[in-house]
Design an enzyme around this catalytic site. Structure first.
Site, PDB file in Angstrom:
ATOM      1  CB  SER A  23      -0.929  -0.001   1.220  1.00 37.27           C
ATOM      2  OG  SER A  23      -0.196  -0.233   2.412  1.00 37.27           O
ATOM      3  CG  ASN A 110      -4.298  -4.920  12.575  1.00 33.28           C
ATOM      4  OD1 ASN A 110      -3.699  -4.804  11.508  1.00 33.28           O
ATOM      5  ND2 ASN A 110      -4.737  -6.078  13.026  1.00 33.28           N
ATOM      6  CG  HIS A 156     -42.446  22.856 -11.586  1.00 32.68           C
ATOM      7  ND1 HIS A 156     -42.633  21.517 -11.279  1.00 32.68           N
ATOM      8  CD2 HIS A 156     -43.221  23.554 -10.727  1.00 32.68           C
ATOM      9  CE1 HIS A 156     -43.506  21.424 -10.280  1.00 32.68           C
ATOM     10  NE2 HIS A 156     -43.875  22.652  -9.917  1.00 32.68           N
ATOM     11  CB  SER A 277     -14.639  26.381 -28.612  1.00 31.40           C
ATOM     12  OG  SER A 277     -14.614  25.602 -29.795  1.00 31.40           O
ATOM     13  CE  LYS A 283     -19.308  26.794 -27.437  1.00 35.19           C
ATOM     14  NZ  LYS A 283     -20.645  26.458 -26.980  1.00 35.19           N
ATOM     15  CG  ASN A 285     -17.585  26.614 -23.815  1.00 35.13           C
ATOM     16  OD1 ASN A 285     -18.580  27.184 -24.266  1.00 35.13           O
ATOM     17  ND2 ASN A 285     -16.754  25.913 -24.565  1.00 35.13           N
ATOM     18  CD  GLU A 290     -20.059  22.756 -19.092  1.00 34.73           C
ATOM     19  OE1 GLU A 290     -19.176  22.063 -19.638  1.00 34.73           O
ATOM     20  OE2 GLU A 290     -20.691  23.641 -19.691  1.00 34.73           O
ATOM     21  CE1 TYR A 317      -6.571  -3.422   8.626  1.00 39.38           C
ATOM     22  CE2 TYR A 317      -5.660  -5.610   8.249  1.00 39.38           C
ATOM     23  CZ  TYR A 317      -5.825  -4.293   7.860  1.00 39.38           C
ATOM     24  OH  TYR A 317      -5.230  -3.849   6.706  1.00 39.38           O
ATOM     25  CD  GLN A 322      -3.314  -2.359   1.811  1.00 37.45           C
ATOM     26  OE1 GLN A 322      -2.627  -2.683   2.772  1.00 37.45           O
ATOM     27  NE2 GLN A 322      -3.075  -2.816   0.592  1.00 37.45           N
ATOM     28  CE  LYS A 325      -4.482   2.934   4.720  1.00 36.74           C
ATOM     29  NZ  LYS A 325      -5.398   1.750   4.765  1.00 36.74           N
TER      30      LYS A 325
HETATM   31  N1  ARG Z   1      -1.599  -1.345   4.902  1.00 36.73           N
HETATM   32  C1  ARG Z   1      -2.485  -1.825   5.898  1.00 36.73           C
HETATM   33  C2  ARG Z   1      -3.804  -1.070   5.773  1.00 36.73           C
HETATM   34  O1  ARG Z   1      -3.834  -0.077   5.177  1.00 36.73           O
HETATM   35  C3  ARG Z   1      -1.920  -1.629   7.252  1.00 36.73           C
HETATM   36  C4  ARG Z   1      -2.421  -2.587   8.279  1.00 36.73           C
HETATM   37  C5  ARG Z   1      -1.824  -3.929   8.041  1.00 36.73           C
HETATM   38  N2  ARG Z   1      -2.255  -4.861   8.997  1.00 36.73           N
HETATM   39  C6  ARG Z   1      -2.259  -6.157   8.754  1.00 36.73           C
HETATM   40  N3  ARG Z   1      -2.697  -6.939   9.681  1.00 36.73           N
HETATM   41  N4  ARG Z   1      -1.835  -6.633   7.635  1.00 36.73           N
HETATM   42  O2  ARG Z   1      -4.814  -1.470   6.276  1.00 36.73           O
END
Ligand code: ARG
Length: 482
Positions: A23, A110, A156, A277, A283, A285, A290, A317, A322, A325
């Site tokens: 990650s 975790n 309306h 444009s 134009k 715009n 938008e 967990y 993960q 994010k």
């Molecule tokens: N990269 C993991 C996440 O974003 C971190 C936690 C990892 N924990 C584990 N037990 N593998 O959740």
């Protein structure tokens, strides 16, 4: 491959598995949070006698050194680390040796990642709130400047009754003000520290979780270690709040696009916020409006994605989490970007007041007031409604407005009409007579504007009990300085 584990494995991780699992490409956004969290953890461990003072000092020096080197571009966060937590720990050990290996005492990734996410979201909640406040300040100015700028109010998308630009802007002021209060609620609800929850069941070390929480500016520690590491409801709440903000922005954008069209010409978007444009030289715009409208879908998508990711996960967990994010980061950056751009666009937009007023006068926006005039002369409302309906039909046929008719023509439709009808159905009267609080009449608007000024002069982020969102300077910085 730099991993924090491997002891019980007899084979290297398959490269594809490694890539799939890693990650670091996105959680490197947590560098600040990860280091702040580690600093607080280590200060607490030393206070509890779990780490020696020298060990603590060495670790703190190492952690702040890593932060400085990354910021100065001397140390790169690379894909060779599984995640940001591994990056920091591996670099720490490289810098200070064995003491670095003690950083993770009484902690799991975790609760570490749960903390990083909370610290990150908490800051973003405050920043989003700040952007909303700027937008509200701009809207208040628009209100102050336009209590007598008449424009048609629509239902309306058909002309309904006259309002003012101040009143129209005031509607959005209310929406964005509620958006701020949602953020405030989220802030207070989420501001508890998960660190110390361990992998899921706490730890056997005598941690002082209250102390860690206070170092990091939290209200206190979370009260169930399994919940601490396994829920992301505050992320969902924040995404829901961002979705609502985007929905409000998008509606306003839609109106601005209509107002900016060649047919309406109520507004002219500033050159700096318009685009041209490649083929049609004439134009100009409204691309920004938008795009904000378009990006709304992207933020909703993150909310749906997060809700779906979380719905089937058993406690505690699981790696599914993960996935909290990337889309969340994207949604936050998108919404904040939209807020900032939108504010600039409306601040620089020019209103064609004459066109707006002319439009407010056409289309029988005073028909309700004409009916109310008859009611004032003793005609029951339902009958008055019918009379004015016939009057409107007559005007459509003659291609004119109610006030263009002579008193004789009016009397032919109803003998109740007298000379004073012209004053009663003028645009100014129609608006001015609407004087109950919440209505567009200038008196009511002035009162609301006064309340908005008062609201903006105070800030919930300055309230005394809002120590969260800020690190506890006295306890914290002292240790760092050494
Ligand atoms: N990269 C993991 C996440 O974003 C971190 C936690 C990892 N924990 C584990 N037990 N593998 O959740």
């Amino acid at each position: 491959m730099a991993q924090l584990w491997g002891g019980r494995f007899t084979k290297e991780t398959d490269q594809l598995v490694y890539n799939f699992n890693a990650s670091i490409s996105f959680d490197q956004k947590f560098l600040q949070q990860d280091i702040e969290g580690s600093i607080a953890h280590v200060i607490m461990l030393a206070k509890q006698g779990i780490l020696k003072k020298e060990e603590k000092d060495a670790i703190l020096k190492g952690l702040t050194g890593i932060r400085e080197d990354v910021e100065a571009g001397k140390l790169a966060i690379t894909e060779e680390y599984e995640d940001i937590h591994s990056f920091v720990e591996a670099n720490l050990i490289e810098r200070i040796g064995d003491a670095g290996k003690k950083l993770h005492t009484g902690r799991s990734r975790n609760d570490q990642v749960a903390l990083d996410m909370r610290l990150y979201i908490r800051l973003e909640v405050l920043q989003t709130d700040g952007l909303l406040k700027e937008l509200l300040t701009t809207l208040l100015k628009m209100m102050e400047d336009n209590t007598e700028t008449y424009m048609p109010g629509f239902t309306h998308l058909q002309k309904a009754q006259p309002v003012t630009l101040a009143h129209h802007a005031g509607a959005y002021f209310e929406m964005f003000k509620r958006d701020r209060s949602r953020l405030k609620d989220i802030f207070y609800r989420m501001n508890y520290c998960p660190l110390g929850a361990g992998a899921l069941a706490g730890t056997t070390y005598p941690l002082d979780r209250n102390y860690t929480a206070s170092l990091l500016g939290f209200e206190g520690p979370t009260l169930n270690s399994m919940d601490s590491v396994s829920d992301r409801d505050y992320v969902i709440e924040f995404l829901a709040a961002l979705s609502t903000i985007m929905m409000h922005l998008s509606r306003f954008c839609e109106e601005i696009i209509i107002w900016n069209s060649n047919e309406y010409r109520f507004v002219e978007i500033d050159d700096a916020y318009s685009t041209g444009s490649s083929i049609m030289p004439q134009k100009k715009n409204p691309d920004i409006a938008e795009l904000v409208r378009g990006k709304t879908g992207r933020v909703y998508g993150a909310l749906m994605s997060m809700l779906t990711t979380m719905k089937g996960i058993p406690l505690a967990y699981n790696k599914d989490m993960q996935e909290d994010k990337e889309l969340t980061f994207d949604a936050i950056d998108t919404a904040k970007g939209c807020l900032a751009l939108f504010e600039g666009m409306v601040r620089t937009m020019k209103f064609n007041r004459d066109v707006m007023e002319k439009s407010a006068m056409a289309g029988f926006t005073n028909a309700t007031d004409a009916a109310d005039y008859l009611v004032g002369k003793g005609v029951p409302f339902r009958d008055a409604h019918g009379i004015i309906g016939r009057l409107v039909l007559y005007c459509i046929d003659k291609n004119c407005s109610i006030e263009d008719l002579s008193i004789e023509e009016l009397k032919e439709i109803s003998p109740v009409f007298e000379e004073d009808v012209y004053g009663a159905v003028s645009l100014k009267t129609c608006v001015e007579k609407r004087l109950t609080i919440g209505a567009p009449g200038p008196k009511a608007m002035q009162e609301v504007i006064r309340m908005h000024r008062e609201y903006l002069s105070k800030d919930w982020q300055d309230e005394d009990d809002m120590f969260g969102g800020r690190l506890n300077e006295t306890l914290y910085r002292e240790d760092i300085k050494k």
